[in-house]
Design a protein around this motif. Sequence first.
Motif, PDB file in Angstrom:
ATOM      1  N   LEU A 153       0.840  -1.087  -0.070  1.00 62.31           N
ATOM      2  CA  LEU A 153       0.179  -0.123   0.084  1.00 62.31           C
ATOM      3  C   LEU A 153       1.016   1.138  -0.094  1.00 62.31           C
ATOM      4  CD1 LEU A 153      -2.691  -0.971   2.816  1.00 62.31           C
ATOM      5  CD2 LEU A 153      -2.960  -0.818   0.284  1.00 62.31           C
ATOM      6  N   GLU A 154       2.025   1.276   0.209  1.00 58.79           N
ATOM      7  CA  GLU A 154       3.054   2.288   0.401  1.00 58.79           C
ATOM      8  C   GLU A 154       3.793   2.368  -1.043  1.00 58.79           C
ATOM      9  OE1 GLU A 154       5.245   2.612   4.674  1.00 58.79           O
ATOM     10  OE2 GLU A 154       5.062   0.516   4.115  1.00 58.79           O
ATOM     11  N   GLU A 155       3.027   2.832  -2.033  1.00 55.26           N
ATOM     12  CA  GLU A 155       3.555   3.031  -3.312  1.00 55.26           C
ATOM     13  C   GLU A 155       4.571   4.170  -3.368  1.00 55.26           C
ATOM     14  OE1 GLU A 155       1.691   5.221  -7.066  1.00 55.26           O
ATOM     15  OE2 GLU A 155       0.805   3.134  -6.946  1.00 55.26           O
ATOM     16  N   GLU A 156       4.556   5.115  -2.843  1.00 53.70           N
ATOM     17  CA  GLU A 156       5.668   6.224  -2.664  1.00 53.70           C
ATOM     18  C   GLU A 156       6.894   5.692  -2.326  1.00 53.70           C
ATOM     19  OE1 GLU A 156       4.360   9.578  -0.875  1.00 53.70           O
ATOM     20  OE2 GLU A 156       2.477   9.892  -2.016  1.00 53.70           O
ATOM     21  N   ARG A 157       6.474   5.088  -1.031  1.00 51.75           N
ATOM     22  CA  ARG A 157       7.911   4.341  -0.399  1.00 51.75           C
ATOM     23  C   ARG A 157       8.562   3.399  -1.298  1.00 51.75           C
ATOM     24  NH1 ARG A 157       7.785   0.666   4.194  1.00 51.75           N
ATOM     25  NH2 ARG A 157      10.077   0.387   5.055  1.00 51.75           N
ATOM     26  N   ALA A 158       7.831   2.543  -1.864  1.00 53.97           N
ATOM     27  CA  ALA A 158       8.318   1.397  -3.052  1.00 53.97           C
ATOM     28  C   ALA A 158       8.945   2.346  -4.273  1.00 53.97           C
ATOM     29  CB  ALA A 158       7.344   0.588  -3.297  1.00 53.97           C
ATOM     30  N   THR A 159       8.301   3.110  -4.760  1.00 51.58           N
ATOM     31  CA  THR A 159       8.733   3.879  -5.460  1.00 51.58           C
ATOM     32  C   THR A 159      10.233   4.611  -5.396  1.00 51.58           C
ATOM     33  OG1 THR A 159       6.494   4.350  -6.600  1.00 51.58           O
ATOM     34  CG2 THR A 159       8.480   5.661  -7.604  1.00 51.58           C
ATOM     35  N   SER A 160      10.204   4.990  -4.533  1.00 49.53           N
ATOM     36  CA  SER A 160      11.676   5.841  -3.845  1.00 49.53           C
ATOM     37  C   SER A 160      12.593   4.847  -3.650  1.00 49.53           C
ATOM     38  CB  SER A 160      11.372   6.419  -2.436  1.00 49.53           C
ATOM     39  OG  SER A 160      12.324   7.049  -1.982  1.00 49.53           O
ATOM     40  N   LEU A 161      12.223   3.637  -3.202  1.00 48.29           N
ATOM     41  CA  LEU A 161      13.434   2.529  -3.208  1.00 48.29           C
ATOM     42  C   LEU A 161      13.937   1.841  -4.736  1.00 48.29           C
ATOM     43  CD1 LEU A 161      12.072   0.302  -0.411  1.00 48.29           C
ATOM     44  CD2 LEU A 161      14.052   1.648  -0.266  1.00 48.29           C
ATOM     45  N   VAL A 162      13.035   1.715  -5.743  1.00 45.35           N
ATOM     46  CA  VAL A 162      13.246   1.575  -6.941  1.00 45.35           C
ATOM     47  C   VAL A 162      14.224   2.466  -7.597  1.00 45.35           C
ATOM     48  CG1 VAL A 162      12.431   0.989  -9.145  1.00 45.35           C
ATOM     49  CG2 VAL A 162      11.224   0.114  -7.188  1.00 45.35           C
ATOM     50  N   ARG A 163      13.702   3.764  -7.087  1.00 45.08           N
ATOM     51  CA  ARG A 163      14.645   4.922  -7.700  1.00 45.08           C
ATOM     52  C   ARG A 163      16.229   4.808  -7.291  1.00 45.08           C
ATOM     53  NH1 ARG A 163      10.337   9.925  -7.659  1.00 45.08           N
ATOM     54  NH2 ARG A 163       9.044   9.312  -9.367  1.00 45.08           N
ATOM     55  N   GLN A 164      16.230   4.505  -5.942  1.00 45.72           N
ATOM     56  CA  GLN A 164      17.611   4.464  -5.242  1.00 45.72           C
ATOM     57  C   GLN A 164      18.188   3.340  -5.885  1.00 45.72           C
ATOM     58  OE1 GLN A 164      17.701   4.689  -0.945  1.00 45.72           O
ATOM     59  NE2 GLN A 164      15.447   5.390  -1.147  1.00 45.72           N
ATOM     60  N   ALA A 165      17.701   2.150  -6.097  1.00 46.76           N
ATOM     61  CA  ALA A 165      18.228   1.086  -6.681  1.00 46.76           C
ATOM     62  C   ALA A 165      18.599   1.523  -7.988  1.00 46.76           C
ATOM     63  CB  ALA A 165      17.413   0.062  -6.854  1.00 46.76           C
ATOM     64  N   ALA A 166      18.029   2.136  -8.851  1.00 51.87           N
ATOM     65  CA  ALA A 166      18.503   2.479 -10.182  1.00 51.87           C
ATOM     66  C   ALA A 166      19.651   3.409 -10.189  1.00 51.87           C
ATOM     67  CB  ALA A 166      17.210   2.835 -11.089  1.00 51.87           C
ATOM     68  N   GLU A 167      19.521   4.325  -9.291  1.00 51.64           N
ATOM     69  CA  GLU A 167      20.716   5.621  -9.186  1.00 51.64           C
ATOM     70  C   GLU A 167      21.975   4.712  -8.871  1.00 51.64           C
ATOM     71  OE1 GLU A 167      19.193   8.291  -6.547  1.00 51.64           O
ATOM     72  OE2 GLU A 167      18.066   9.308  -8.214  1.00 51.64           O
ATOM     73  N   LYS A 168      21.981   3.646  -7.821  1.00 47.07           N
ATOM     74  CA  LYS A 168      23.065   3.280  -7.346  1.00 47.07           C
ATOM     75  C   LYS A 168      23.667   2.261  -8.527  1.00 47.07           C
ATOM     76  CE  LYS A 168      22.719   3.534  -2.258  1.00 47.07           C
ATOM     77  NZ  LYS A 168      22.803   2.675  -1.309  1.00 47.07           N
ATOM     78  N   LEU A 169      22.705   1.648  -9.064  1.00 42.70           N
ATOM     79  CA  LEU A 169      23.383   0.569 -10.225  1.00 42.70           C
ATOM     80  C   LEU A 169      23.682   1.272 -11.633  1.00 42.70           C
ATOM     81  CD1 LEU A 169      20.756  -2.240  -9.670  1.00 42.70           C
ATOM     82  CD2 LEU A 169      22.815  -2.185  -9.218  1.00 42.70           C
ATOM     83  N   GLY A 170      23.241   2.695 -11.705  1.00 45.27           N
ATOM     84  CA  GLY A 170      23.483   3.382 -12.790  1.00 45.27           C
ATOM     85  C   GLY A 170      22.715   2.986 -14.091  1.00 45.27           C
ATOM     86  N   PHE A 171      21.577   2.420 -13.854  1.00 47.87           N
ATOM     87  CA  PHE A 171      20.601   2.011 -14.722  1.00 47.87           C
ATOM     88  C   PHE A 171      19.532   3.008 -15.157  1.00 47.87           C
ATOM     89  CE2 PHE A 171      21.430  -2.729 -13.717  1.00 47.87           C
ATOM     90  CZ  PHE A 171      22.655  -2.605 -14.255  1.00 47.87           C
ATOM     91  N   PRO A 172      18.982   3.319 -16.381  1.00 41.72           N
ATOM     92  CA  PRO A 172      17.964   4.200 -16.656  1.00 41.72           C
ATOM     93  C   PRO A 172      16.617   3.569 -15.905  1.00 41.72           C
ATOM     94  CG  PRO A 172      19.102   3.858 -18.381  1.00 41.72           C
ATOM     95  CD  PRO A 172      19.746   2.828 -17.480  1.00 41.72           C
ATOM     96  N   LEU A 173      15.793   4.361 -15.500  1.00 48.20           N
ATOM     97  CA  LEU A 173      14.506   4.004 -14.881  1.00 48.20           C
ATOM     98  C   LEU A 173      13.385   4.802 -15.631  1.00 48.20           C
ATOM     99  CD1 LEU A 173      12.642   2.601 -12.867  1.00 48.20           C
ATOM    100  CD2 LEU A 173      13.273   4.446 -11.200  1.00 48.20           C
TER     101      LEU A 173
END
Length: 492
Positions: A21-41
């Motif tokens: 139910l925490e869409e914003e929190r999950a989205t933030s985690l996905v963005r952090q993962a993409a930034e750390k891995l250096g992959f476009p999101l």
Amino acid sequence: MLDQLMLLIQSGHPIISIQTLEEERATSLVRQAAEKLGFPLFEWSITAGMERTVPDFAATGVKRGNAAAALDYVLDNKGDREIYLLKDLNPHCKEPMIQRQLRDIDSRKKVHVILIDHNGLPETIHRLAVPVQLTLPDAAELERIVRDTYRRILRDSYSEHTATVTRKDMDQLVQILRGLTAVEATRVVSLAIQADEVFSAKDFPRVVDAKRNLLRSAGCLETVNANVTADGIGGLMNLKAWLARRRGGNTSKGRAFGLDPPRGMLLLGVQGCGKSLCARVVASDWNMPLLRMDPGMLYQKYIGESENRLREALAQAESMAPAVLWIDEIEKAFASASSDSADGGLSQRMFGTLLTWMQDHRAPLFMVATANNIAALPPELMRKGRFDEVFFVDLPVAHVRQTILRIHLKRRKRDPEKFNLDKIAAATEGFSGAELEQAVVSAMYDAFSEGKELSDEHLLEEAKRTNPLSVLMAERVRDLRHWAKNRCVPAD
């Protein structure tokens, strides 16, 4: 969860599912993962369409509302490592086109599709995805939420706000907030801060009330006021002594000694003898929050939803540990698990889920279950390891009835020494604690209607008029006592 998500992406999983139910929190985690891995999101929703958000924001050619076009965009990937976050794809998964596209994506190695949904995916799609569990915020994250919320309000508010929250107060506040999502915790803290211009421990009752309302709206788990002390229950001395010995298992000193946290107890007995009050006593005496699970709210009409609600309730209870989990009249929730039933095995699956959790959980949760009808309970619930002990709560004997009468007279601002409690206790043979309380209440109404002060005569007259449960259901009480004689530990 961030490390787990990054590992799944690095290991080449094409479809990852996050149900939350925490869409914003999950989205933030996905963005952090993409930034750390250096992959476009790239992120898609039915309202916004497809947009690139990492490394920078940019619209794409996929317009809003077209799920099939969004998946085509994913399939057109030329082999570059890219992450696609799709929100609320579940309603579209019934379409054959969408199912085929997801199967085609499943064969890719460098495309990573992350699905965020409030509800679980259909079975045909669920098997293609690797599920990731978004846990509720831990103590460190909750403390950060409190601090960030206070700074935001201080920055945006025109009035002056001051905070007088000590380190001890912060630890207490974090404990109160446990079990809430990040969004819920933010709203509750914001409410407490905005209520006045001073954020202090005096605001904590308001936080508790707000949390209680949130949990009540969730349906099957609610916080309950544990406002009953051990002195507020007459008798049950054996049970009280056992609880006093178990109290140390939740302390750091007890853990250093090698003690495991106490797991719980099952209370069997006659109705109205104080079993439910014991749950409040444990929470009050051990200074823990009391969580009440409503088994009736667990059962839903859709297949699999009831089991999910039970797992969610247990996970929420674990996130709030240390706490006391109270299941009142447990036999009514799982009665059909002990025999063949017409519910398609739902009660048995629910009961199996509960038993597995009771056996395997390691969170410092003390479970208090009460039951009135032992014949309706499956035998697996009774074995050692599920509960630390099984107590039988019988009807109070004469000296305990005196104690109970004394308690209820004091609560109503009457001096017990002015009453012949020996005589009244003798006249109330077979009364339960609840029936003794109602005798006092009814006698006070009689005295008030006559314009007199409460006296022995009023109480004795009410005792004569009352047919206690031990008389109305004498056979059942006798059978229950006979069953418990060599199977349970007497509570008194």
